[in-house]
Design a protein around this motif. Structure first.
Motif, mmCIF file in Angstrom:
data_model
loop_
_atom_site.group_PDB
_atom_site.id
_atom_site.type_symbol
_atom_site.label_atom_id
_atom_site.label_comp_id
_atom_site.label_asym_id
_atom_site.label_seq_id
_atom_site.Cartn_x
_atom_site.Cartn_y
_atom_site.Cartn_z
ATOM 1 N N VAL A 57 0.757 -0.878 -0.049
ATOM 2 C CA VAL A 57 0.003 -0.003 -0.067
ATOM 3 C C VAL A 57 0.800 1.169 0.141
ATOM 4 C CG1 VAL A 57 -1.726 1.117 1.246
ATOM 5 C CG2 VAL A 57 -1.559 -1.314 1.090
ATOM 6 N N GLU A 58 0.855 1.971 -0.865
ATOM 7 C CA GLU A 58 1.930 3.000 -1.295
ATOM 8 C C GLU A 58 1.052 4.283 -1.728
ATOM 9 O OE1 GLU A 58 6.092 1.386 -1.971
ATOM 10 O OE2 GLU A 58 4.657 0.861 -3.486
ATOM 11 N N GLY A 59 1.545 5.484 -1.872
ATOM 12 C CA GLY A 59 1.138 6.608 -2.409
ATOM 13 C C GLY A 59 0.208 7.359 -1.317
ATOM 14 N N SER A 278 5.771 3.779 9.791
ATOM 15 C CA SER A 278 5.721 2.406 9.803
ATOM 16 C C SER A 278 6.792 1.717 8.934
ATOM 17 C CB SER A 278 4.414 1.654 9.709
ATOM 18 O OG SER A 278 4.017 1.848 8.224
ATOM 19 N N THR A 279 6.710 2.285 7.700
ATOM 20 C CA THR A 279 7.856 1.897 6.805
ATOM 21 C C THR A 279 9.271 2.034 7.401
ATOM 22 O OG1 THR A 279 6.360 2.464 4.883
ATOM 23 C CG2 THR A 279 8.525 2.139 4.337
ATOM 24 N N LYS A 280 9.549 3.095 7.973
ATOM 25 C CA LYS A 280 10.665 3.436 8.300
ATOM 26 C C LYS A 280 11.281 2.478 9.279
ATOM 27 C CE LYS A 280 13.442 7.282 10.342
ATOM 28 N NZ LYS A 280 13.730 8.417 10.972
ATOM 29 N N ARG A 281 10.113 2.134 10.310
ATOM 30 C CA ARG A 281 10.131 1.094 11.396
ATOM 31 C C ARG A 281 10.894 -0.256 10.880
ATOM 32 N NH1 ARG A 281 8.969 3.399 16.375
ATOM 33 N NH2 ARG A 281 7.919 5.420 16.201
ATOM 34 N N THR A 282 10.157 -0.711 9.886
ATOM 35 C CA THR A 282 10.081 -2.125 9.245
ATOM 36 C C THR A 282 11.067 -2.296 8.197
ATOM 37 O OG1 THR A 282 8.238 -1.769 8.105
ATOM 38 C CG2 THR A 282 7.951 -2.568 10.411
ATOM 39 N N GLY A 283 11.545 -1.197 7.497
ATOM 40 C CA GLY A 283 12.149 -1.368 6.218
ATOM 41 C C GLY A 283 11.292 -1.717 4.760
ATOM 42 N N ARG A 300 -7.840 3.487 15.934
ATOM 43 C CA ARG A 300 -6.609 2.626 16.287
ATOM 44 C C ARG A 300 -6.080 2.311 14.619
ATOM 45 N NH1 ARG A 300 -5.335 -0.965 20.806
ATOM 46 N NH2 ARG A 300 -4.870 0.814 21.769
ATOM 47 N N VAL A 301 -4.826 2.455 14.302
ATOM 48 C CA VAL A 301 -4.372 2.214 12.967
ATOM 49 C C VAL A 301 -3.229 0.954 13.202
ATOM 50 C CG1 VAL A 301 -3.291 2.867 10.940
ATOM 51 C CG2 VAL A 301 -4.709 4.471 11.964
ATOM 52 N N THR A 302 -3.701 -0.219 12.379
ATOM 53 C CA THR A 302 -2.539 -1.219 12.303
ATOM 54 C C THR A 302 -2.103 -1.476 11.089
ATOM 55 O OG1 THR A 302 -3.905 -2.394 14.100
ATOM 56 C CG2 THR A 302 -2.226 -3.587 13.035
ATOM 57 N N THR A 303 -0.744 -1.462 10.877
ATOM 58 C CA THR A 303 -0.083 -1.490 9.723
ATOM 59 C C THR A 303 0.460 -3.063 9.586
ATOM 60 O OG1 THR A 303 2.026 -0.793 10.355
ATOM 61 C CG2 THR A 303 0.267 0.775 9.489
ATOM 62 N N ASN A 304 -0.094 -3.904 8.541
ATOM 63 C CA ASN A 304 0.945 -5.103 8.328
ATOM 64 C C ASN A 304 1.817 -5.129 7.302
ATOM 65 O OD1 ASN A 304 0.973 -7.932 7.314
ATOM 66 N ND2 ASN A 304 -0.615 -8.557 8.801
ATOM 67 N N HIS A 305 2.887 -5.596 7.398
ATOM 68 C CA HIS A 305 3.862 -5.348 6.589
ATOM 69 C C HIS A 305 4.626 -6.640 5.897
ATOM 70 C CE1 HIS A 305 4.930 -1.242 7.808
ATOM 71 N NE2 HIS A 305 3.993 -1.578 8.802
#
Length: 523
Positions: A57-59, A278-283, A300-305
């Protein structure tokens, strides 16, 4: 190895043989389709001619989310899920709980928007229960059919999951009993197939493949049975006992993190900032974003990587939806990281082999094919030893038709998919193509004595012809694929051609079979 007397050995042979033969035909179907389903996403990309299937999910997300949220009833703000939908599209799903009259269960009812990831323009919408949505894209028909065929053998729920769960247990029984029967496992790992006769040759190859694939077969059987029974049996039982039959309630209790409710209206923090953080934390960018209680102070927001490179466990991060503060990593089960949560999280990657990208998928695919070979040769050996019985000879014919007819039927579903793709009517014709090819395989198999010799050139021709058919029905050409960097299209096309040529050579090259030694009494 385990020391067994003659009586116990005979019993184990019986358990091993019957567990693999009674359900062997269905087990072969599950294992072979499972090996193919490992590359379901890649097959989906290939079947669409190299459509860009964005995996993250980008943009810019915050503005289209804000505009869409204003256009739906606030009751749909209970849960919002954002995921990639391929071809630079994003899928925004606004969900609420509602009674499904058809099933009698409280289920997720959603308004789904497909949005252009670059411009934020809404491309299409659909509304309904989530179980009924997401499978209407004609281009996804082949991929979804292959997955459904493996997961539930295309049998209606929940009976399909019951059946595959039983097959998983049967595979485990066969694997464990086979392990106990191996008196010389290390020697069997390096058994060289003999060419004294067809039976000896098949036995040696069966032992060799089974010995190397033994740990994998036990792992595959256990994780497969876990998924089948956990969804079809475990979840309804626990829901019935503790939650009055509400399966959604137990899922929320197990998967969600308890929090104090605060229904006071409050704007959502910048979703773009949360994604960047979240992208910075997980790469890596998230593959799924979940927003609970949108527009409230307790959002609450949850991001799954997904899986990091070489990692076995997926990564999920939690953020406060109002303040955008980082709340920590979210476990798969429960509220805090635990051994149980880690064990459940391992089930998926260990079963599907998707924990290390293409390398692990290739290994799982090869091992899956090896296990298909073990199941097929095991049934053939069991029948061959009972060839004097006419009923077992008839069953042997059915085994041969299944072993060779299933690949032919799978190729038939792909042929039907490509023929009907320009018309957009693939959702019905893809499974019908499978049934049509399966019926033709049964008809041909019952009218020929040499089943393998008859089927191999047909399967080879279909393998070689599929890339041509894909191109003729509007698919990406090889030159276009090279220019666009669509390596998946090229790779699968080339592998199909190689498989077809190999089958032609194997099927037309006579095998040298030496006579079995004749034992004579000493003078």
């Amino acid at each position: 190895m385990i020391a067994l007397d003659q009586t116990r050995t005979k019993r184990l042979v019986a358990v091993h043989g019957w567990s693999g033969t009674v359900l062997g035909l269905l087990l072969y179907a599950v294992v072979l389709t499972g090996a193919i389903a490992v590359f379901a996403n890649e097959i989906g990309t290939w079947s669409k001619g190299g459509e860009n299937r964005a995996s993250a999910v980008e943009g810019r997300l915050h503005k289209p989310l804000y505009d869409l949220a204003r256009s739906v009833d606030p009751s749909f703000h209970e849960e919002i899920m954002i995921r990639p939908a391929g071809d630079h599209r994003l899928r925004f799903s606004f969900q609420r709980h509602e009674l499904n009259d058809e099933t009698g269960q409280i289920e997720d009812y959603a308004k789904v928007f497909y949005v252009d990831g670059a411009t934020g323009e809404t491309l299409s919408t659909e509304t309904g229960f989530l179980r009924d949505l997401g499978g209407r894209n004609p281009g996804d028909a082949l991929e979804r059919f292959l997955v459904d065929l493996h997961v539930r053998l295309y049998v209606p729920q929940p009976w399909g999951l019951f059946l595959t769960g039983v097959l998983g247990l049967a595979m485990m029984v066969a694997a464990v009993s086979g392990f106990m029967m191996h008196r010389h496992l290390l020697r069997d790992l390096f058994t060289a197939p003999r060419e004294r006769g067809l039976l000896s040759d098949r036995r040696d190859r069966h032992v060799l493949a089974a010995a190397w694939g033994l740990p994998f077969s036990i792992l595959l059987a256990f994780t497969g049975a876990f998924f089948s029974f956990a969804i079809s049996l475990g979840l309804p039982i626990v829901a019935m006992v503790a939650f009055g039959g509400d399966q959604e309630a137990i899922i929320e209790r197990v998967l969600a993190v308890p929090q104090s409710e605060n229904p006071v209206a409050a704007p959502l923090a910048s979703l773009d900032y949360i994604v960047m953080d979240s992208t910075k934390r997980t790469g890596k960018a998230p593959v799924l974003i979940t927003i609970e209680n949108y527009g409230r102070d307790d959002a609450r927001v949850t991001t799954n990587h997904g899986y990091a490179q070489g990692a076995l466990l997926p990564i999920s991060l939690m953020f406060d939806g109002h303040t955008r503060a980082f709340l920590g990593e979210k476990p798969t089960l429960g509220t805090t990281p635990s051994t149980g949560s880690a064990a459940v999280s391992l089930m998926g990657p260990l079963h599907f082999g998707n924990f290390s990208g293409l390398a692990s998928k290739t290994a799982w695919f090869a091992l899956g094919l090896a296990m298909s070979f073990v199941v097929a040769t095991g049934m053939q050996l069991w029948v061959k030893r009972r060839a004097e019985d006419p009923r077992w000879r008839q069953f042997g014919t059915i085994v041969e038709i299944t072993v060779w007819g299933l690949p032919l039927a799978l190729l038939g579903s792909a042929v039907a998919f490509f023929i009907m793709l320009p018309t957009g009517n693939t959702l019905w014709w893809t499974p019908f193509g499978f049934l049509l090819a399966a019926g033709a395989a049964i008809w041909i198999g019952l009218r020929t004595e040499n089943v393998s010799g008859t089927f191999q050139p047909i399967i080879a021709a279909l393998c070689i012809g599929l890339p041509v058919l894909r191109h003729l029905t509007g698919g990406t050409s090889w030159s276009e694929a090279l220019l666009e960097g669509e390596t998946t299209v090229l790779t699968i096309d080339i592998l199909l051609v190689i498989a077809g040529l190999a089958l032609l050579r194997y099927g037309t090259t006579p095998r040298r079979v030496a006579p079995e030694p004749v034992l004579e009494p000493a003078e």
